[in-house]
Design a protein around this motif. Sequence first.
Motif, PDB file in Angstrom:
ATOM      1  N   LEU A 226      36.487  73.198 -16.793  1.00  0.00           N
ATOM      2  CA  LEU A 226      37.435  73.858 -15.786  1.00  0.00           C
ATOM      3  C   LEU A 226      36.766  74.767 -14.812  1.00  0.00           C
ATOM      4  CD1 LEU A 226      40.717  74.387 -17.768  1.00  0.00           C
ATOM      5  CD2 LEU A 226      40.144  72.620 -16.021  1.00  0.00           C
ATOM      6  N   LEU A 227      36.568  74.566 -13.338  1.00  0.00           N
ATOM      7  CA  LEU A 227      36.161  75.668 -12.483  1.00  0.00           C
ATOM      8  C   LEU A 227      37.010  76.426 -12.023  1.00  0.00           C
ATOM      9  CD1 LEU A 227      33.551  73.278 -10.474  1.00  0.00           C
ATOM     10  CD2 LEU A 227      33.099  74.616 -12.608  1.00  0.00           C
ATOM     11  N   HIS A 228      36.893  77.740 -12.001  1.00  0.00           N
ATOM     12  CA  HIS A 228      37.658  78.759 -11.634  1.00  0.00           C
ATOM     13  C   HIS A 228      36.881  79.726 -10.776  1.00  0.00           C
ATOM     14  CE1 HIS A 228      40.260  78.301 -15.696  1.00  0.00           C
ATOM     15  NE2 HIS A 228      39.028  78.016 -16.013  1.00  0.00           N
ATOM     16  N   ALA A 229      37.756  80.595  -9.915  1.00  0.00           N
ATOM     17  CA  ALA A 229      37.093  81.723  -9.100  1.00  0.00           C
ATOM     18  C   ALA A 229      37.910  83.045  -9.275  1.00  0.00           C
ATOM     19  CB  ALA A 229      37.432  81.110  -7.536  1.00  0.00           C
TER      20      ALA A 229
ATOM     21  N   TRP B 182      46.502  68.257 -18.201  1.00  0.00           N
ATOM     22  CA  TRP B 182      45.503  67.451 -17.568  1.00  0.00           C
ATOM     23  C   TRP B 182      45.604  65.914 -18.031  1.00  0.00           C
ATOM     24  CZ3 TRP B 182      41.052  65.228 -19.878  1.00  0.00           C
ATOM     25  CH2 TRP B 182      40.000  64.803 -19.021  1.00  0.00           C
ATOM     26  N   TRP B 183      45.410  65.087 -17.152  1.00  0.00           N
ATOM     27  CA  TRP B 183      45.810  63.648 -17.323  1.00  0.00           C
ATOM     28  C   TRP B 183      44.377  63.069 -17.955  1.00  0.00           C
ATOM     29  CZ3 TRP B 183      49.044  60.197 -18.434  1.00  0.00           C
ATOM     30  CH2 TRP B 183      48.854  58.765 -18.437  1.00  0.00           C
ATOM     31  N   ASP B 184      44.254  62.800 -19.159  1.00  0.00           N
ATOM     32  CA  ASP B 184      42.956  62.428 -19.741  1.00  0.00           C
ATOM     33  C   ASP B 184      43.017  60.877 -19.798  1.00  0.00           C
ATOM     34  OD1 ASP B 184      40.981  61.478 -21.266  1.00  0.00           O
ATOM     35  OD2 ASP B 184      41.160  63.190 -23.024  1.00  0.00           O
ATOM     36  N   SER B 185      42.505  60.247 -18.814  1.00  0.00           N
ATOM     37  CA  SER B 185      42.177  58.773 -18.585  1.00  0.00           C
ATOM     38  C   SER B 185      41.669  58.055 -19.695  1.00  0.00           C
ATOM     39  CB  SER B 185      41.603  58.218 -17.358  1.00  0.00           C
ATOM     40  OG  SER B 185      40.309  58.801 -17.356  1.00  0.00           O
ATOM     41  N   ALA B 186      40.865  58.443 -20.304  1.00  0.00           N
ATOM     42  CA  ALA B 186      40.102  58.122 -21.716  1.00  0.00           C
ATOM     43  C   ALA B 186      41.329  57.774 -22.613  1.00  0.00           C
ATOM     44  CB  ALA B 186      38.944  58.690 -22.166  1.00  0.00           C
ATOM     45  N   LEU B 187      42.291  58.729 -22.703  1.00  0.00           N
ATOM     46  CA  LEU B 187      43.312  58.522 -23.917  1.00  0.00           C
ATOM     47  C   LEU B 187      44.809  57.682 -23.038  1.00  0.00           C
ATOM     48  CD1 LEU B 187      43.005  61.930 -25.631  1.00  0.00           C
ATOM     49  CD2 LEU B 187      42.212  59.717 -26.320  1.00  0.00           C
ATOM     50  N   ASN B 188      44.579  57.789 -21.701  1.00  0.00           N
ATOM     51  CA  ASN B 188      45.816  57.412 -21.090  1.00  0.00           C
ATOM     52  C   ASN B 188      47.087  58.227 -21.330  1.00  0.00           C
ATOM     53  OD1 ASN B 188      47.072  55.762 -19.229  1.00  0.00           O
ATOM     54  ND2 ASN B 188      47.662  54.232 -20.684  1.00  0.00           N
ATOM     55  N   ALA B 189      46.973  59.565 -21.439  1.00  0.00           N
ATOM     56  CA  ALA B 189      47.928  60.636 -21.745  1.00  0.00           C
ATOM     57  C   ALA B 189      47.750  62.006 -21.116  1.00  0.00           C
ATOM     58  CB  ALA B 189      47.877  60.799 -23.313  1.00  0.00           C
TER      59      ALA B 189
ATOM     60  N   ALA C 228      30.559  63.773 -24.375  1.00  0.00           N
ATOM     61  CA  ALA C 228      31.795  63.550 -23.942  1.00  0.00           C
ATOM     62  C   ALA C 228      32.241  64.122 -22.444  1.00  0.00           C
ATOM     63  CB  ALA C 228      33.116  63.781 -24.716  1.00  0.00           C
ATOM     64  N   LEU C 229      31.266  65.279 -22.052  1.00  0.00           N
ATOM     65  CA  LEU C 229      31.534  65.732 -20.944  1.00  0.00           C
ATOM     66  C   LEU C 229      30.631  65.113 -19.823  1.00  0.00           C
ATOM     67  CD1 LEU C 229      32.909  68.239 -19.421  1.00  0.00           C
ATOM     68  CD2 LEU C 229      30.835  69.497 -20.033  1.00  0.00           C
ATOM     69  N   THR C 230      31.296  64.522 -18.929  1.00  0.00           N
ATOM     70  CA  THR C 230      30.750  63.981 -17.784  1.00  0.00           C
ATOM     71  C   THR C 230      31.210  64.451 -16.497  1.00  0.00           C
ATOM     72  OG1 THR C 230      32.691  62.109 -17.760  1.00  0.00           O
ATOM     73  CG2 THR C 230      30.934  61.675 -19.117  1.00  0.00           C
ATOM     74  N   PRO C 231      30.571  63.958 -15.395  1.00  0.00           N
ATOM     75  CA  PRO C 231      31.122  64.525 -14.030  1.00  0.00           C
ATOM     76  C   PRO C 231      32.445  64.165 -13.711  1.00  0.00           C
ATOM     77  CG  PRO C 231      28.935  63.449 -13.950  1.00  0.00           C
ATOM     78  CD  PRO C 231      29.466  63.018 -15.342  1.00  0.00           C
ATOM     79  N   GLN C 232      33.140  62.962 -14.243  1.00  0.00           N
ATOM     80  CA  GLN C 232      34.468  62.776 -14.047  1.00  0.00           C
ATOM     81  C   GLN C 232      35.671  63.522 -14.841  1.00  0.00           C
ATOM     82  OE1 GLN C 232      32.187  60.475 -15.280  1.00  0.00           O
ATOM     83  NE2 GLN C 232      31.567  59.723 -12.834  1.00  0.00           N
ATOM     84  N   ARG C 233      34.943  64.391 -15.711  1.00  0.00           N
ATOM     85  CA  ARG C 233      35.961  65.435 -16.465  1.00  0.00           C
ATOM     86  C   ARG C 233      35.746  66.662 -16.289  1.00  0.00           C
ATOM     87  NH1 ARG C 233      37.816  61.923 -20.520  1.00  0.00           N
ATOM     88  NH2 ARG C 233      38.522  63.700 -21.891  1.00  0.00           N
ATOM     89  N   ILE C 234      35.102  66.908 -14.848  1.00  0.00           N
ATOM     90  CA  ILE C 234      35.059  68.193 -14.159  1.00  0.00           C
ATOM     91  C   ILE C 234      36.113  68.447 -13.317  1.00  0.00           C
ATOM     92  CG2 ILE C 234      33.651  69.802 -13.001  1.00  0.00           C
ATOM     93  CD1 ILE C 234      31.022  68.337 -13.905  1.00  0.00           C
ATOM     94  N   THR C 235      37.109  69.396 -13.173  1.00  0.00           N
ATOM     95  CA  THR C 235      38.156  69.603 -12.267  1.00  0.00           C
ATOM     96  C   THR C 235      38.250  71.036 -12.317  1.00  0.00           C
ATOM     97  OG1 THR C 235      40.190  68.919 -11.776  1.00  0.00           O
ATOM     98  CG2 THR C 235      39.906  69.753 -14.197  1.00  0.00           C
ATOM     99  N   SER C 236      39.336  71.562 -11.324  1.00  0.00           N
ATOM    100  CA  SER C 236      39.729  72.807 -11.163  1.00  0.00           C
ATOM    101  C   SER C 236      40.683  73.414 -11.894  1.00  0.00           C
ATOM    102  CB  SER C 236      39.921  72.742  -9.340  1.00  0.00           C
ATOM    103  OG  SER C 236      41.028  72.171  -9.103  1.00  0.00           O
ATOM    104  N   HIS C 237      40.877  74.617 -11.792  1.00  0.00           N
ATOM    105  CA  HIS C 237      41.902  75.042 -12.261  1.00  0.00           C
ATOM    106  C   HIS C 237      43.349  75.017 -11.631  1.00  0.00           C
ATOM    107  CE1 HIS C 237      43.596  79.251 -14.310  1.00  0.00           C
ATOM    108  NE2 HIS C 237      44.018  78.447 -14.827  1.00  0.00           N
ATOM    109  N   ALA C 238      43.112  74.910 -10.210  1.00  0.00           N
ATOM    110  CA  ALA C 238      44.186  74.445  -9.375  1.00  0.00           C
ATOM    111  C   ALA C 238      44.755  73.253  -9.714  1.00  0.00           C
ATOM    112  CB  ALA C 238      43.889  74.375  -8.096  1.00  0.00           C
ATOM    113  N   LYS C 239      43.941  72.074 -10.215  1.00  0.00           N
ATOM    114  CA  LYS C 239      44.414  70.669 -10.547  1.00  0.00           C
ATOM    115  C   LYS C 239      45.055  70.603 -11.759  1.00  0.00           C
ATOM    116  CE  LYS C 239      42.494  67.888  -7.552  1.00  0.00           C
ATOM    117  NZ  LYS C 239      41.531  67.066  -7.018  1.00  0.00           N
ATOM    118  N   VAL C 240      44.877  71.586 -12.781  1.00  0.00           N
ATOM    119  CA  VAL C 240      45.646  71.543 -14.083  1.00  0.00           C
ATOM    120  C   VAL C 240      46.742  72.608 -14.237  1.00  0.00           C
ATOM    121  CG1 VAL C 240      43.404  70.554 -15.216  1.00  0.00           C
ATOM    122  CG2 VAL C 240      44.143  73.196 -15.073  1.00  0.00           C
ATOM    123  N   ALA C 241      46.895  73.530 -13.089  1.00  0.00           N
ATOM    124  CA  ALA C 241      47.809  74.538 -13.014  1.00  0.00           C
ATOM    125  C   ALA C 241      48.320  74.697 -11.803  1.00  0.00           C
ATOM    126  CB  ALA C 241      47.654  75.709 -13.758  1.00  0.00           C
TER     127      ALA C 241
END
Length: 193
Positions: A33-36, A103-110, A153-166
């Motif tokens: 998660l990237l924050h500012a 967060w939507w985890d597409s690997a778990l579909n949940a 398990a940490l891949t570029p597709q699993r990098i997101t923002s604080h805004a997207k998860v909250a």
Amino acid sequence: MNQENRAGQWSRARQVASPNQDARPHGEVSLLLLHAISLPPGQFSGDAIEALFTNRLDPNEHPFFAEIDHLRVSAHLLIRRDGECIQFVDSDQRAWHAGRSYWWDSALNAWRSKLNDFSVGIELEGDDCTPFTKAQYTSLVDAVGWLMARYPALTPQRITSHAKVAPLRKTDPGPAFDWAYFRQRLSQAAFKQ
């Protein structure tokens, strides 16, 4: 295995231990998660962020500090405007950065909650309006490269923002963060390795 890999401490970061951490319940690290953050809001430099993450913030120093003095938060890493990186929490430990998030985890579909359990939090010194510096992107790419090498398990597709998860609570790292530039730099760094 060298000390850096055992300890979860990045050798390129200055180490400042935060008490706001605990053990990961399952040892999983699969989300970044990237924050500012800027303290006071819109102001850069100074030691207020460090003081916040180490529970030493003086509530009398600024009116905003009195509003947040009760918070017990941390991040794994903070990247200052000049590119300096400070590590507050060992990456194998749980930092307290995500709050109420999903967060939507597409690997778990949940949908997943309790994101602190399996995420690393990186704070960039900044706000929604001020462009981040080239030095910050350079340090961020280096830190992410280290984390991805450490946690498969940490891949570029699993990098997101604080805004997207909250999305109803947070906006960071905000529109001033250049995702396309960051992803291009990350891709170039991966290609060179």
